[in-house]
Motif scaffolding. Structure first.
Motif, PDB file in Angstrom:
ATOM      1  N   PRO A  10      -2.955   9.207   2.766  1.00  0.00           N
ATOM      2  CA  PRO A  10      -2.387   8.041   3.437  1.00  0.00           C
ATOM      3  C   PRO A  10      -2.646   6.772   2.646  1.00  0.00           C
ATOM      4  CG  PRO A  10      -4.392   8.757   4.547  1.00  0.00           C
ATOM      5  CD  PRO A  10      -4.081   9.784   3.513  1.00  0.00           C
ATOM      6  N   GLY A  11      -1.616   5.953   2.507  1.00  0.00           N
ATOM      7  CA  GLY A  11      -1.756   4.701   1.792  1.00  0.00           C
ATOM      8  C   GLY A  11      -1.900   3.532   2.749  1.00  0.00           C
ATOM      9  N   ASN A  12      -1.815   2.337   2.214  1.00  0.00           N
ATOM     10  CA  ASN A  12      -1.898   1.130   3.023  1.00  0.00           C
ATOM     11  C   ASN A  12      -0.500   0.633   3.342  1.00  0.00           C
ATOM     12  OD1 ASN A  12      -2.097  -1.999   3.356  1.00  0.00           O
ATOM     13  ND2 ASN A  12      -4.196  -1.282   3.605  1.00  0.00           N
TER      14      ASN A  12
ATOM     15  N   LYS B  40       0.854  -1.277  -2.084  1.00  0.00           N
ATOM     16  CA  LYS B  40       0.777  -0.035  -2.833  1.00  0.00           C
ATOM     17  C   LYS B  40       0.278  -0.383  -4.225  1.00  0.00           C
ATOM     18  CE  LYS B  40       3.336   4.003  -4.462  1.00  0.00           C
ATOM     19  NZ  LYS B  40       4.636   4.701  -4.483  1.00  0.00           N
ATOM     20  N   GLY B  41      -0.941   0.027  -4.522  1.00  0.00           N
ATOM     21  CA  GLY B  41      -1.561  -0.400  -5.764  1.00  0.00           C
ATOM     22  C   GLY B  41      -1.789  -1.892  -5.719  1.00  0.00           C
ATOM     23  N   GLN B  42      -1.134  -2.622  -6.595  1.00  0.00           N
ATOM     24  CA  GLN B  42      -1.182  -4.082  -6.563  1.00  0.00           C
ATOM     25  C   GLN B  42       0.194  -4.676  -6.220  1.00  0.00           C
ATOM     26  OE1 GLN B  42      -3.987  -6.170  -6.905  1.00  0.00           O
ATOM     27  NE2 GLN B  42      -4.954  -4.180  -6.620  1.00  0.00           N
ATOM     28  N   VAL B  43       1.086  -3.823  -5.698  1.00  0.00           N
ATOM     29  CA  VAL B  43       2.428  -4.279  -5.321  1.00  0.00           C
ATOM     30  C   VAL B  43       2.472  -4.496  -3.814  1.00  0.00           C
ATOM     31  CG1 VAL B  43       4.889  -3.753  -5.330  1.00  0.00           C
ATOM     32  CG2 VAL B  43       3.444  -3.021  -7.240  1.00  0.00           C
ATOM     33  N   PRO B  44       2.686  -5.723  -3.351  1.00  0.00           N
ATOM     34  CA  PRO B  44       2.666  -6.001  -1.914  1.00  0.00           C
ATOM     35  C   PRO B  44       3.991  -5.692  -1.230  1.00  0.00           C
ATOM     36  CG  PRO B  44       2.958  -8.038  -3.128  1.00  0.00           C
ATOM     37  CD  PRO B  44       2.785  -6.951  -4.156  1.00  0.00           C
ATOM     38  N   ASN B  45       3.910  -5.257   0.016  1.00  0.00           N
ATOM     39  CA  ASN B  45       5.101  -5.059   0.848  1.00  0.00           C
ATOM     40  C   ASN B  45       5.368  -6.264   1.728  1.00  0.00           C
ATOM     41  OD1 ASN B  45       5.360  -2.402  -0.147  1.00  0.00           O
ATOM     42  ND2 ASN B  45       3.908  -1.648   1.396  1.00  0.00           N
TER      43      ASN B  45
ATOM     44  N   SER C 271      -6.435  -2.957   8.092  1.00  0.00           N
ATOM     45  CA  SER C 271      -5.364  -1.954   8.099  1.00  0.00           C
ATOM     46  C   SER C 271      -5.787  -0.679   7.381  1.00  0.00           C
ATOM     47  CB  SER C 271      -4.094  -2.527   7.452  1.00  0.00           C
ATOM     48  OG  SER C 271      -4.270  -2.732   6.056  1.00  0.00           O
ATOM     49  N   GLU C 272      -6.789  -0.783   6.496  1.00  0.00           N
ATOM     50  CA  GLU C 272      -7.273   0.410   5.803  1.00  0.00           C
ATOM     51  C   GLU C 272      -7.970   1.380   6.748  1.00  0.00           C
ATOM     52  OE1 GLU C 272      -9.637  -1.185   2.679  1.00  0.00           O
ATOM     53  OE2 GLU C 272      -7.938  -1.667   1.402  1.00  0.00           O
ATOM     54  N   ASN C 273      -8.326   0.908   7.935  1.00  0.00           N
ATOM     55  CA  ASN C 273      -8.965   1.772   8.929  1.00  0.00           C
ATOM     56  C   ASN C 273      -7.976   2.383   9.913  1.00  0.00           C
ATOM     57  OD1 ASN C 273     -11.643   1.384   8.023  1.00  0.00           O
ATOM     58  ND2 ASN C 273     -11.747  -0.583   9.064  1.00  0.00           N
ATOM     59  N   TRP C 274      -6.710   2.011   9.811  1.00  0.00           N
ATOM     60  CA  TRP C 274      -5.713   2.551  10.741  1.00  0.00           C
ATOM     61  C   TRP C 274      -5.482   4.033  10.483  1.00  0.00           C
ATOM     62  CZ3 TRP C 274      -1.471  -1.797  10.074  1.00  0.00           C
ATOM     63  CH2 TRP C 274      -1.937  -2.986  10.652  1.00  0.00           C
ATOM     64  N   LYS C 275      -5.283   4.743  11.558  1.00  0.00           N
ATOM     65  CA  LYS C 275      -4.971   6.177  11.483  1.00  0.00           C
ATOM     66  C   LYS C 275      -3.534   6.408  11.951  1.00  0.00           C
ATOM     67  CE  LYS C 275      -9.248   7.352  10.395  1.00  0.00           C
ATOM     68  NZ  LYS C 275      -9.849   6.009  10.384  1.00  0.00           N
TER      69      LYS C 275
ATOM     70  N   LYS D  50       2.684   4.273  11.495  1.00  0.00           N
ATOM     71  CA  LYS D  50       3.173   5.331  10.625  1.00  0.00           C
ATOM     72  C   LYS D  50       2.780   4.950   9.196  1.00  0.00           C
ATOM     73  CE  LYS D  50       5.153   7.928  13.692  1.00  0.00           C
ATOM     74  NZ  LYS D  50       4.592   9.277  13.994  1.00  0.00           N
ATOM     75  N   LEU D  51       1.881   5.705   8.631  1.00  0.00           N
ATOM     76  CA  LEU D  51       1.348   5.361   7.317  1.00  0.00           C
ATOM     77  C   LEU D  51       2.214   5.930   6.199  1.00  0.00           C
ATOM     78  CD1 LEU D  51      -2.439   6.046   7.947  1.00  0.00           C
ATOM     79  CD2 LEU D  51      -1.340   3.801   7.777  1.00  0.00           C
TER      80      LEU D  51
END
Length: 618
Positions: free
Chosen positions: A501-503, A507-512, A565-569, A592-593
């Motif tokens: 699961p990502g954030n 993604k990496g150093q590319v922001p959404n 958000s890194e703790n979201w499941k 939805k990760l």
């Protein structure tokens, strides 16, 4: 030293996209007073009474760099209004030679030096990477009435050719403050501490953190441990993280066995507010009996403890190298004209390898987690120069282009340690590994017996096998990339893939997401609305995210949003307050990760099971 690059960089990316005793005057002691009470304009007065000077001129220097930092930091730049006086209070002629040194004329008459020290936290511009910031755990903090981080090399200097003279340091401080350190206070008063060291190098290795007392003490296998915490809002306390620290340090002591005989060890944890005038370089700096850690206070506890486990374990293992096993460049360190050793692969790399190996060895992580860490290090090392000689990079790490490759000591450096470990395990039928090698090197050398840089490979080869020497010459001194698959196959491990699961927001150093520069509001990037997280919540490009789960967010605390958000499941309930077309609305749904396929490793050769178990559990 271990540096950590956190996603705080995202916020920067988004924004850019859119008085003292004079009794020692004739003695062979350097007598120092640091005044933490009368702080003026965020500056601290330091008074130095020298030993007897027998030359007409003397140079006083504050370090340009210190052991464990591998960077040019010029701590003297933070000192100003430098003055020298004779016994009658007459000013002596002083000439500033460079950022870090002052020449004093008529030095035989010198009785006192005074200067003001600014802290380094106020001047940090970024995360400690790719800029000239002093790495926060090696820096200083002056926050009158709140906190002082006294890395002694930032406050106290030395006289030319007098590094081996004893030091007596008196620190006056507010009565409500307590100084956390591994040194012993020799003054029973509540407003003054006195510390003595046999020479300057010992003083430099003993930082002190002053604030209102928040600490715990416990014993692990004969070692007294002190955990001291400064948390600006009180979010964390020493007591709140002690159980995890005790578990980890017990495991470390068990892993190291006889190689460590320290009687006391201190962990100083400074938590940053992330304000402009606060620390931004996160990680830790090792000392023989102290680790100084700087992390952001906004981290969730789970992430804080995980980071503490990684950085403190790394620093603790520096007890082995370079604090016990090291070259003459480190033993006779020149603070203002440093000559660097060739062996960062061992000082930082093997240390980082131990910080990961001990966790599976002692059951703190499982086999899959360990392999994922190895795969991550391989991937990250390939983003750096994989053909640069590691020994050449190490010896020239203060200069370009080698300086930019320093971070590879934590990636390829650790992988070098892993490969050597596997070679020794294979050749000894699993009976010995790299820890055994470090035990032997500790016996051969030691704290007061350094090795010659150019003789280490031959010594290691004599203590192990010819194949280890061949590896060191070809892949560490040489420029050939390491074939990791070849070495991992020796213990029955081969490549595999896994979905992780990502954030949702990066993604990496590319922001959404992006930032509305005028309002500091967080907005969904148009190209992100098709991604699973945004699509599931019916978020559109341009939507402003005002709050998540009833907590408001904007550029000022976007780091909180990313870390939380890194703790979201998957399928966690989530509520967002957004602004769309100028109107606010509430969206409720589930998380939805994004899942990303990445390389890892797994055990595939049952015939190598015994050797693999010796490697990981031996």
């Amino acid at each position: 030293m271990k540096k950590i690059l956190y996603t705080l960089a995202l916020a920067i990316t988004l924004w850019s996209c859119k008085t003292g005793s004079t009794s020692a005057g004739k003695s062979n002691v350097v007598d120092v007073n640091i005044n933490l009470v009368d702080v003026k304009d965020d500056k601290v007065l330091v008074t130095v009474t020298p030993p007897q000077i027998k030359t007409d001129e003397i140079v006083y220097s504050i370090p340009k760099t210190v052991p464990g930092t591998y960077s040019t930091d010029n701590y003297g730049k933070n000192s100003e209004d430098f003055k020298a006086f004779d016994a009658k209070g007459n000013a002596l002629t002083v000439k500033r030679l460079d950022d870090n040194s002052w020449s004093i004329s008529n030095a035989k008459a010198l009785k006192k030096i005074t200067y003001l020290v600014n802290d380094t936290f106020d001047t940090e511009k970024g995360t400690g990477f790719g800029n000239d910031d002093i790495f926060s755990p090696a820096g200083t903090n002056i926050n009158a009435g709140v906190n002082f981080l006294v890395n002694t090399h930032g406050f106290v200097g030395y006289f030319q050719d007098k590094l081996e003279i004893p030091y007596k340091v008196t620190i006056t401080h507010p009565e409500t403050f307590w100084g956390a350190t591994s040194m012993t206070d020799q003054d029973p008063s509540k407003t003054s501490d006195v510390f003595t060291t046999p020479r300057y190098a010992v003083l430099v290795e003993n930082p002190i953190m002053y604030s209102k007392p928040d600490y715990t003490e416990f014993n692990v296998n004969g070692m007294d441990i002190l955990i001291a915490v400064y948390s600006p809002t009180g979010k964390f306390t020493a007591e709140s993280i002690t159980p995890e620290m005790k578990t980890m340090m017990t495991a470390q002591k068990n892993f190291l066995g006889k190689v460590n005989a320290n009687k006391k060890y201190t962990v100083l944890l400074y938590l940053s507010t992330l304000a402009k005038d606060d620390a931004h370089g996160f990680g830790a700096l090792e000392h023989p009996t102290v680790t100084t850690v700087v992390l952001p206070e906004s981290m969730p506890k789970e992430k804080l403890v995980e980071s503490m486990k990684d950085v403190v374990s790394h620093e603790f293992f520096h007890i082995v190298t370079p604090l016990t096993i090291h070259s003459k460049e480190i033993q006779y360190f020149d603070y203002n004209a440093p000559k660097m050793s060739e062996h960062l692969w061992m000082y930082e790399g093997v240390t980082e390898y131990f910080a990961n190996l001990f966790q599976i060895n002692q059951g703190l992580i499982n086999e899959g987690e360990f392999y994922t860490r190895i795969a991550d290090k391989i991937e990250q090392s390939k983003s750096l120069d994989d053909t640069m000689s590691f020994t050449k990079m190490s010896a020239n790490v203060l200069e370009q282009p080698y300086k930019d490759q320093y971070l590879n000591v934590y990636q390829k450096g650790a992988l070098i340690g892993m490969c050597i470990d596997i070679i020794i395990r294979e050749k000894s039928n699993g009976e010995r590994g790299i820890l055994d090698l470090m035990h032997k090197l500790s016996s051969e050398y030691g704290i007061d017996k350094p090795f010659n840089d150019n003789e280490l490979f031959a010594k290691i080869t004599s203590l192990t096998y010819p194949e280890v020497g061949e590896f060191l010459n070809k892949y560490v001194a040489g420029t050939t990339p390491i074939p990791y698959d070849f070495y991992l196959a020796k213990v029955g491990v081969s490549k595999a893939t896994e979905k992780k699961p990502g954030n949702a927001f990066i993604k990496g150093q590319v922001p959404n997401i992006t930032i509305d520069k005028a309002t500091k509001e967080i907005a969904v990037r148009p190209e992100s609305e098709s991604l699973e997280f945004f699509k599931n919540l019916n978020l559109k490009g341009g939507d402003k995210i005002l709050a998540v789960n009833n907590k408001s967010y904007n550029l000022d605390n976007i780091y909180d949003l990313i870390t939380e958000s890194e703790n979201w499941k998957e399928n966690d309930p989530i509520t967002l307050k957004i602004k769309r077309g100028g109107k606010e609305e509430t969206i409720k749904g589930t998380v939805k990760l994004p899942y990303e396929e990445s390389e890892t490793f797994k055990a595939t050769d049952a015939s190598k099971e015994k050797l693999k178990n010796a490697w990981l559990k031996g």
